[in-house]
Motif scaffolding. Structure first.
Motif, PDB file in Angstrom:
ATOM      1  N   ILE A   1      17.397 -26.162   4.782  1.00  0.00           N
ATOM      2  CA  ILE A   1      17.011 -24.631   5.216  1.00  0.00           C
ATOM      3  C   ILE A   1      17.788 -23.640   4.042  1.00  0.00           C
ATOM      4  CG2 ILE A   1      16.669 -22.830   7.005  1.00  0.00           C
ATOM      5  CD1 ILE A   1      15.939 -24.988   8.565  1.00  0.00           C
ATOM      6  N   SER A   2      19.117 -23.925   4.110  1.00  0.00           N
ATOM      7  CA  SER A   2      20.215 -23.378   3.497  1.00  0.00           C
ATOM      8  C   SER A   2      19.976 -23.554   2.203  1.00  0.00           C
ATOM      9  CB  SER A   2      22.022 -23.707   4.099  1.00  0.00           C
ATOM     10  OG  SER A   2      22.122 -22.863   3.320  1.00  0.00           O
ATOM     11  N   GLU A   3      20.141 -24.876   1.605  1.00  0.00           N
ATOM     12  CA  GLU A   3      19.974 -25.745   0.572  1.00  0.00           C
ATOM     13  C   GLU A   3      18.184 -24.184  -0.420  1.00  0.00           C
ATOM     14  OE1 GLU A   3      18.827 -28.945  -2.326  1.00  0.00           O
ATOM     15  OE2 GLU A   3      19.902 -29.287   0.036  1.00  0.00           O
ATOM     16  N   LYS A   4      17.988 -24.571   0.627  1.00  0.00           N
ATOM     17  CA  LYS A   4      16.426 -24.637  -0.002  1.00  0.00           C
ATOM     18  C   LYS A   4      16.434 -22.867   0.282  1.00  0.00           C
ATOM     19  CE  LYS A   4      12.656 -28.064   0.478  1.00  0.00           C
ATOM     20  NZ  LYS A   4      12.649 -28.344  -0.986  1.00  0.00           N
ATOM     21  N   LEU A   5      16.765 -21.970   0.613  1.00  0.00           N
ATOM     22  CA  LEU A   5      16.583 -19.981   1.012  1.00  0.00           C
ATOM     23  C   LEU A   5      17.984 -19.407   0.382  1.00  0.00           C
ATOM     24  CD1 LEU A   5      16.370 -19.290   4.754  1.00  0.00           C
ATOM     25  CD2 LEU A   5      15.640 -18.713   3.048  1.00  0.00           C
ATOM     26  N   ARG A   6      18.623 -20.542  -0.210  1.00  0.00           N
ATOM     27  CA  ARG A   6      19.816 -19.913  -1.597  1.00  0.00           C
ATOM     28  C   ARG A   6      19.080 -20.099  -2.791  1.00  0.00           C
ATOM     29  NH1 ARG A   6      24.535 -18.075   0.986  1.00  0.00           N
ATOM     30  NH2 ARG A   6      25.029 -19.142   2.800  1.00  0.00           N
TER      31      ARG A   6
ATOM     32  N   GLU B   1       0.917  -1.063  -0.061  1.00  0.00           N
ATOM     33  CA  GLU B   1      -0.025  -0.124   0.422  1.00  0.00           C
ATOM     34  C   GLU B   1       0.890   1.139  -0.406  1.00  0.00           C
ATOM     35  OE1 GLU B   1      -4.280   1.487   2.689  1.00  0.00           O
ATOM     36  OE2 GLU B   1      -2.326   1.288   3.745  1.00  0.00           O
ATOM     37  N   ILE B   2       2.489   1.483   0.966  1.00  0.00           N
ATOM     38  CA  ILE B   2       2.594   2.474   0.756  1.00  0.00           C
ATOM     39  C   ILE B   2       3.557   2.651  -0.219  1.00  0.00           C
ATOM     40  CG2 ILE B   2       2.214   2.562   3.027  1.00  0.00           C
ATOM     41  CD1 ILE B   2       4.655   1.351   4.306  1.00  0.00           C
ATOM     42  N   ARG B   3       3.884   1.603  -0.807  1.00  0.00           N
ATOM     43  CA  ARG B   3       4.744   1.573  -2.255  1.00  0.00           C
ATOM     44  C   ARG B   3       5.920   1.074  -1.923  1.00  0.00           C
ATOM     45  NH1 ARG B   3       0.379   1.980  -4.061  1.00  0.00           N
ATOM     46  NH2 ARG B   3      -0.813   2.878  -5.600  1.00  0.00           N
ATOM     47  N   VAL B   4       5.691   0.109  -0.286  1.00  0.00           N
ATOM     48  CA  VAL B   4       7.538  -0.938  -0.695  1.00  0.00           C
ATOM     49  C   VAL B   4       7.666  -1.646  -0.912  1.00  0.00           C
ATOM     50  CG1 VAL B   4       9.165  -1.264   1.303  1.00  0.00           C
ATOM     51  CG2 VAL B   4       8.151   0.761   1.911  1.00  0.00           C
ATOM     52  N   PRO B   5       8.967  -2.020  -2.007  1.00  0.00           N
ATOM     53  CA  PRO B   5       9.088  -3.442  -3.161  1.00  0.00           C
ATOM     54  C   PRO B   5       9.168  -4.420  -1.900  1.00  0.00           C
ATOM     55  CG  PRO B   5      10.831  -1.953  -3.387  1.00  0.00           C
ATOM     56  CD  PRO B   5       9.542  -1.040  -2.490  1.00  0.00           C
ATOM     57  N   ALA B   6       8.352  -5.319  -2.168  1.00  0.00           N
ATOM     58  CA  ALA B   6       8.169  -5.898  -1.129  1.00  0.00           C
ATOM     59  C   ALA B   6       7.721  -7.501  -1.443  1.00  0.00           C
ATOM     60  CB  ALA B   6       7.092  -5.645   0.594  1.00  0.00           C
ATOM     61  N   VAL B   7       8.632  -9.027  -1.255  1.00  0.00           N
ATOM     62  CA  VAL B   7       8.231 -10.164  -1.617  1.00  0.00           C
ATOM     63  C   VAL B   7       7.868 -11.238  -0.428  1.00  0.00           C
ATOM     64  CG1 VAL B   7       9.253 -12.329  -2.743  1.00  0.00           C
ATOM     65  CG2 VAL B   7      10.078  -9.905  -3.232  1.00  0.00           C
ATOM     66  N   PHE B   8       6.663 -11.772  -0.484  1.00  0.00           N
ATOM     67  CA  PHE B   8       6.202 -12.535   0.093  1.00  0.00           C
ATOM     68  C   PHE B   8       7.072 -13.887   0.101  1.00  0.00           C
ATOM     69  CE2 PHE B   8       3.122 -15.925   2.294  1.00  0.00           C
ATOM     70  CZ  PHE B   8       2.402 -15.285   3.507  1.00  0.00           C
ATOM     71  N   LEU B   9       7.112 -14.641   2.219  1.00  0.00           N
ATOM     72  CA  LEU B   9       7.740 -15.774   1.614  1.00  0.00           C
ATOM     73  C   LEU B   9       7.337 -16.980   2.663  1.00  0.00           C
ATOM     74  CD1 LEU B   9       9.953 -17.762  -0.133  1.00  0.00           C
ATOM     75  CD2 LEU B   9      11.734 -15.999   1.775  1.00  0.00           C
ATOM     76  N   SER B  10       7.361 -17.689   2.120  1.00  0.00           N
ATOM     77  CA  SER B  10       5.777 -18.913   2.539  1.00  0.00           C
ATOM     78  C   SER B  10       7.331 -19.627   3.713  1.00  0.00           C
ATOM     79  CB  SER B  10       5.654 -19.451   2.342  1.00  0.00           C
ATOM     80  OG  SER B  10       4.554 -20.676   3.575  1.00  0.00           O
ATOM     81  N   ALA B  11       7.244 -19.680   4.997  1.00  0.00           N
ATOM     82  CA  ALA B  11       8.126 -20.500   5.734  1.00  0.00           C
ATOM     83  C   ALA B  11       8.194 -21.872   5.634  1.00  0.00           C
ATOM     84  CB  ALA B  11       8.566 -19.959   6.957  1.00  0.00           C
ATOM     85  N   LEU B  12       7.080 -21.851   4.925  1.00  0.00           N
ATOM     86  CA  LEU B  12       6.564 -23.831   4.810  1.00  0.00           C
ATOM     87  C   LEU B  12       7.418 -23.773   3.578  1.00  0.00           C
ATOM     88  CD1 LEU B  12       2.671 -23.455   5.730  1.00  0.00           C
ATOM     89  CD2 LEU B  12       4.944 -24.612   7.074  1.00  0.00           C
ATOM     90  N   ASP B  13       8.315 -23.037   2.533  1.00  0.00           N
ATOM     91  CA  ASP B  13       8.718 -23.570   1.971  1.00  0.00           C
ATOM     92  C   ASP B  13       9.534 -23.607   1.846  1.00  0.00           C
ATOM     93  OD1 ASP B  13       7.231 -23.647  -0.173  1.00  0.00           O
ATOM     94  OD2 ASP B  13       7.205 -20.981  -0.678  1.00  0.00           O
TER      95      ASP B  13
END
Length: 439
Positions: free
Chosen positions: A160-165, A133-145
């Protein structure tokens, strides 16, 4: 990248969530934001799950509708535009519909974890839409991923490291990344939670997995204090601690941080900074691998301790005696906090009394058993190297009028532990604060 974590009270009101945005935007570089559920939500979702599991569907639905009504007000105050309010409404409509759908189905074992997970998903979704809404570039990342447990229930840091990277490689470094604390997937792929340490644990696991520049944990207190501010009036925040010192304080009662949270950061040497959302300008506490030569840093206290003494004139020095004693506690999966030995007795403490009666019965063949309940462990933390003189003088001079049941010193160079009756706890913390810190 800096990992920035906010707890439930930090996002508990719309104006608090606005403040979180200000703090996040003041942090330099790329930010990965970890949020807890809005304060009170997790407890209410657990209550809904309890009603559901007991077959009280109407009770569960009634609680769900009341919680939804609270979020309707939250949305109206969080967003400034009609478009923002509509998107926030879409978020709560979507996830509360999922909660109602779960509750209306026949109960099954994993449902409670699915229900409880909605709290973090809702808070992060609302914050993500607010940033949009306030025009801040954002990405939604599900912890379940990316947040996974091993078969033994412990976090799988390598996975966790492999998937996050892989995920982060495709995200613009100017975007604020928003994800959930606490929730994860188990080794079977089902929704689960981290149990110990919750969102703080998520933050340090992420920090370790990506070797972040720093992990910031924002709460409602100016870092770790030199004493318990709930009991002692004159306390002060500690500017710097080593991982070992912070771990000792967390284990022995410093509520600001769970002891499990220290380990991932320590393993990968990622600094952890504790800050106050209500006072962002305060320095807080920085936890690193650096050693600070100050002898005494802080005092913490752990209540609910039971002391057990096994006295035996015949067996105490016999080969294998201690092993047999420890096997009793291992059998009942009961951890030991302190232990001292003499020629005729062994004294030790536990903080989990569930199997106390069974443990006592199995110890009786080894000698006379004495049990003292309602005890507290006072832990003095610092850099107590072996050749440093006079460490104990000020401690015991301060406690000259307080009976000390046990003393443990030498097992760690960062900890002197004293067992006292809980009735002396407040007095002990105050006189130590005066004697050790002149406060």
């Amino acid at each position: 990248m800096i990992v920035v974590k906010f707890g439930g009270t930090s996002v508990g009101k719309p104006e608090r969530m606005h403040s979180v945005k200000d703090i996040v935007m003041s942090v330099p570089g790329q930010k990965l934001v970890v949020l807890s559920a809005v304060s009170g939500t997790t407890n209410e979702l657990i209550a809904i799950s309890d009603e559901f599991s007991n077959g009280n569907i109407e009770g569960a639905l009634d609680r769900t509708r009341k919680l939804y009504a609270q979020y309707v007000d939250f949305v109206q105050q969080l967003y400034a535009t009609e478009e923002g309010k509509q998107k926030g409404t879409d978020v709560i409509d979507r996830y509360f519909q999922q909660i109602e759908t779960l509750v209306k189905q026949p109960f099954y074992g994993k449902a409670n974890k699915l229900l409880v997970a909605q709290g973090e998903i809702i808070s992060t979704s609302l914050f993500y839409e607010y940033l949009n809404e306030i025009r801040v570039p954002a990405v939604f990342l599900s912890a379940l991923d990316f947040m996974y447990l091993k078969d033994n229930g412990e976090p799988d840091l390598e996975l966790i490291s492999e998937k996050l990277r892989k995920i982060l490689a495709g995200i613009d470094d100017k975007s604020v990344i928003v994800t959930q604390g606490y929730i994860c997937r188990n080794s079977s792929g089902g929704v689960d939670n981290l149990k110990r340490g919750g969102s703080d644990y998520t933050a340090t696991l992420i920090g370790a997995a990506i070797k972040a520049e720093e992990v910031q944990i924002w709460t409602d207190i100016d870092g770790m204090h030199n004493n318990d501010p709930r009991i002692v009036e004159n306390t002060m925040p500690i500017a710097e601690l080593s991982f070992e010192e912070a771990g000792e304080l967390a284990y022995f009662g410093a509520k600001i941080l769970h002891p499990t949270c220290i380990l991932p950061a320590q393993q990968k040497n990622v600094p952890v900074r504790l800050k106050n959302t209500l006072n962002p300008a305060a320095r807080g506490t920085l936890i690193t691998s650096n050693k600070n030569p100050d002898a005494i840093k802080a005092i913490a206290v752990k209540d609910g301790i039971t002391a057990i003494k096994i006295k035996s004139t015949r067996m105490i020095l016999a080969y294998g005696f201690l092993r047999k004693i420890f096997e009793v506690f291992e059998k009942y999966q009961t951890s030991i906090d302190m232990i001292t030995t003499s020629e005729v007795a062994v004294s030790l403490t536990i903080d989990e009394p569930t199997y106390l009666n069974e443990i006592i019965e199995e110890l009786k063949p080894y000698g006379t058993i004495e049990v003292d309940k309602n005890q507290s462990i006072v832990c003095i933390v610092g850099d107590f190297v072996a050749d440093k003189k006079g460490v104990g003088k000020d401690i015991f001079a301060s406690l000259e009028d307080i009976p000390v049941r046990m003393i443990s010193y030498g097992g760690s160079k960062n900890n002197i532990s004293l067992l006292i009756d809980t009735i002396y706890k407040t007095e002990a913390l105050k006189v130590l604060n005066k004697g050790l810190f002149n406060l």
